[in-house]
Design a protein around this motif. Sequence first.
Motif, PDB file in Angstrom:
ATOM      1  N   VAL A 162       0.904  -1.228  -0.105  1.00 26.52           N
ATOM      2  CA  VAL A 162       0.022   0.063   0.118  1.00 26.52           C
ATOM      3  C   VAL A 162       0.834   1.197   0.157  1.00 26.52           C
ATOM      4  O   VAL A 162       0.597   2.103  -0.431  1.00 26.52           O
ATOM      5  CB  VAL A 162      -0.834   0.013   1.299  1.00 26.52           C
ATOM      6  CG1 VAL A 162      -1.569   1.505   1.412  1.00 26.52           C
ATOM      7  CG2 VAL A 162      -2.166  -1.072   0.939  1.00 26.52           C
ATOM      8  N   ARG A 184      -3.636  -2.845  -8.442  1.00 27.61           N
ATOM      9  CA  ARG A 184      -4.706  -3.622  -8.167  1.00 27.61           C
ATOM     10  C   ARG A 184      -4.730  -4.337  -6.857  1.00 27.61           C
ATOM     11  O   ARG A 184      -5.707  -4.180  -5.791  1.00 27.61           O
ATOM     12  CB  ARG A 184      -5.207  -4.590  -9.284  1.00 27.61           C
ATOM     13  CG  ARG A 184      -6.379  -5.408  -8.848  1.00 27.61           C
ATOM     14  CD  ARG A 184      -6.581  -6.282 -10.224  1.00 27.61           C
ATOM     15  NE  ARG A 184      -5.501  -7.183 -10.286  1.00 27.61           N
ATOM     16  CZ  ARG A 184      -5.141  -8.379  -9.569  1.00 27.61           C
ATOM     17  NH1 ARG A 184      -5.973  -8.743  -8.609  1.00 27.61           N
ATOM     18  NH2 ARG A 184      -4.136  -9.357  -9.985  1.00 27.61           N
ATOM     19  N   GLN A 187      -4.704  -1.791  -4.161  1.00 24.51           N
ATOM     20  CA  GLN A 187      -6.344  -1.155  -3.712  1.00 24.51           C
ATOM     21  C   GLN A 187      -7.019  -2.279  -2.996  1.00 24.51           C
ATOM     22  O   GLN A 187      -7.971  -1.941  -1.929  1.00 24.51           O
ATOM     23  CB  GLN A 187      -6.941  -0.965  -5.033  1.00 24.51           C
ATOM     24  CG  GLN A 187      -8.187  -0.606  -5.013  1.00 24.51           C
ATOM     25  CD  GLN A 187      -8.143   0.908  -4.156  1.00 24.51           C
ATOM     26  OE1 GLN A 187      -7.650   1.829  -4.489  1.00 24.51           O
ATOM     27  NE2 GLN A 187      -9.091   0.740  -3.131  1.00 24.51           N
ATOM     28  N   ASP A 188      -6.948  -3.868  -3.178  1.00 25.46           N
ATOM     29  CA  ASP A 188      -7.702  -4.621  -2.649  1.00 25.46           C
ATOM     30  C   ASP A 188      -7.242  -4.686  -1.143  1.00 25.46           C
ATOM     31  O   ASP A 188      -8.014  -4.902  -0.175  1.00 25.46           O
ATOM     32  CB  ASP A 188      -7.373  -6.040  -3.275  1.00 25.46           C
ATOM     33  CG  ASP A 188      -7.875  -6.374  -4.586  1.00 25.46           C
ATOM     34  OD1 ASP A 188      -9.072  -5.370  -4.779  1.00 25.46           O
ATOM     35  OD2 ASP A 188      -7.615  -7.056  -5.418  1.00 25.46           O
ATOM     36  N   ALA A 190      -5.744  -2.075   0.535  1.00 24.47           N
ATOM     37  CA  ALA A 190      -6.360  -1.033   1.335  1.00 24.47           C
ATOM     38  C   ALA A 190      -7.585  -1.051   1.594  1.00 24.47           C
ATOM     39  O   ALA A 190      -8.257  -0.674   2.890  1.00 24.47           O
ATOM     40  CB  ALA A 190      -6.013   0.196   0.439  1.00 24.47           C
ATOM     41  N   ASP A 191      -8.654  -1.925   1.098  1.00 21.23           N
ATOM     42  CA  ASP A 191      -9.808  -1.856   1.453  1.00 21.23           C
ATOM     43  C   ASP A 191     -10.112  -2.892   2.479  1.00 21.23           C
ATOM     44  O   ASP A 191     -11.221  -2.639   3.130  1.00 21.23           O
ATOM     45  CB  ASP A 191     -10.779  -2.427  -0.001  1.00 21.23           C
ATOM     46  CG  ASP A 191     -10.848  -1.678  -1.201  1.00 21.23           C
ATOM     47  OD1 ASP A 191     -10.541  -0.347  -0.988  1.00 21.23           O
ATOM     48  OD2 ASP A 191     -10.913  -2.079  -2.251  1.00 21.23           O
ATOM     49  N   HIS A 192      -9.326  -3.805   3.055  1.00 18.70           N
ATOM     50  CA  HIS A 192      -9.274  -4.391   3.960  1.00 18.70           C
ATOM     51  C   HIS A 192      -8.555  -3.918   5.229  1.00 18.70           C
ATOM     52  O   HIS A 192      -8.402  -4.760   6.301  1.00 18.70           O
ATOM     53  CB  HIS A 192      -9.205  -6.158   3.568  1.00 18.70           C
ATOM     54  CG  HIS A 192      -9.814  -6.486   2.622  1.00 18.70           C
ATOM     55  ND1 HIS A 192      -9.745  -6.315   1.403  1.00 18.70           N
ATOM     56  CD2 HIS A 192     -11.117  -7.311   2.783  1.00 18.70           C
ATOM     57  CE1 HIS A 192     -10.796  -7.164   0.667  1.00 18.70           C
ATOM     58  NE2 HIS A 192     -11.526  -7.598   1.457  1.00 18.70           N
ATOM     59  N   GLU A 195      -9.177   1.665   8.922  1.00 24.19           N
ATOM     60  CA  GLU A 195      -9.313   3.094   8.297  1.00 24.19           C
ATOM     61  C   GLU A 195      -8.016   4.054   8.560  1.00 24.19           C
ATOM     62  O   GLU A 195      -7.782   4.940   7.616  1.00 24.19           O
ATOM     63  CB  GLU A 195     -10.591   3.786   9.080  1.00 24.19           C
ATOM     64  CG  GLU A 195     -10.913   5.010   8.518  1.00 24.19           C
ATOM     65  CD  GLU A 195     -11.271   5.128   7.047  1.00 24.19           C
ATOM     66  OE1 GLU A 195     -11.172   6.056   6.328  1.00 24.19           O
ATOM     67  OE2 GLU A 195     -11.631   3.914   6.524  1.00 24.19           O
ATOM     68  N   ALA A 198      -5.678   3.608   5.719  1.00 24.90           N
ATOM     69  CA  ALA A 198      -6.388   4.309   4.381  1.00 24.90           C
ATOM     70  C   ALA A 198      -6.135   5.765   4.598  1.00 24.90           C
ATOM     71  O   ALA A 198      -5.755   6.472   3.573  1.00 24.90           O
ATOM     72  CB  ALA A 198      -7.899   4.112   4.510  1.00 24.90           C
ATOM     73  N   ARG A 201      -2.486   6.452   3.826  1.00 32.00           N
ATOM     74  CA  ARG A 201      -2.392   6.275   2.534  1.00 32.00           C
ATOM     75  C   ARG A 201      -2.601   7.357   1.537  1.00 32.00           C
ATOM     76  O   ARG A 201      -1.954   7.992   0.929  1.00 32.00           O
ATOM     77  CB  ARG A 201      -3.074   5.371   2.052  1.00 32.00           C
ATOM     78  CG  ARG A 201      -3.085   4.597   0.503  1.00 32.00           C
ATOM     79  CD  ARG A 201      -4.170   3.850   0.056  1.00 32.00           C
ATOM     80  NE  ARG A 201      -4.138   3.472  -1.364  1.00 32.00           N
ATOM     81  CZ  ARG A 201      -5.338   2.959  -1.839  1.00 32.00           C
ATOM     82  NH1 ARG A 201      -6.404   3.022  -1.345  1.00 32.00           N
ATOM     83  NH2 ARG A 201      -5.205   2.952  -2.848  1.00 32.00           N
TER      84      ARG A 201
END
Length: 217
Positions: A162, A184, A187-188, A190-192, A195, A198, A201
């Motif tokens: 990330v 890709r 991003q996957d 970061a989504d998990h 917060e 994120a 980031r």
Amino acid sequence: MEQGALANGLFLIAYDEAAGRSGLAPDLLACGLVGAQLADLVTAGALTIDPDHRVVATRSAPAGAAAGEAATLVMDSVAHEPRAHPVRSWIDALGGLLLEVVQNDLVQRGVLRQASERTLLGRRRTKLAVADSAAVHAPGIALRGMVRHPGTFTLQGAVTLVVIAALGVEQVLEPEVDRATARRLAQDAADHLPEAIARLRAGLAETAAAVSVAVRR
């Protein structure tokens, strides 16, 4: 990459063995090292990034969360500052210092060594040469392996990817890993992730973009 080693690992992933220095511009590398160290402390529970994207120390940091000179430098700086500041402010304040600390730590650990060579004009210049080849290549090998086999990702590996994607320097994983795949998966990941990562980031990407513009100028 184990807990507490994200900054060192990022430095080695970006290290250009042939040149004896990082493959990234110094300002961009410093940006990434601060981001990696902040991420390490966030995942350890010692720091967090609040909704206003400011770095704050947690009230009950776990014992040993700030082990090592780099972690102590960042943790003490945040803890002793009377006001909370955004990620970019800490990158500006600590980037150069942290770059020096990480390089010195890798030399002291016997991973890299200081060496000198003569340029074409006969001048001497200092570079970082490999002292322990296995240790130098281990972080990059581990991360590339996780990218090729996403089911093997560790928390620290996901956070490192990330950070690399936020910097926009996915090329450090080439030729084994192409940029699109790295982006890709980042991003996957970061989504998990929490917060706070994120938010870190976002601050890191903003700063890296500004640094990149300055470098191009």
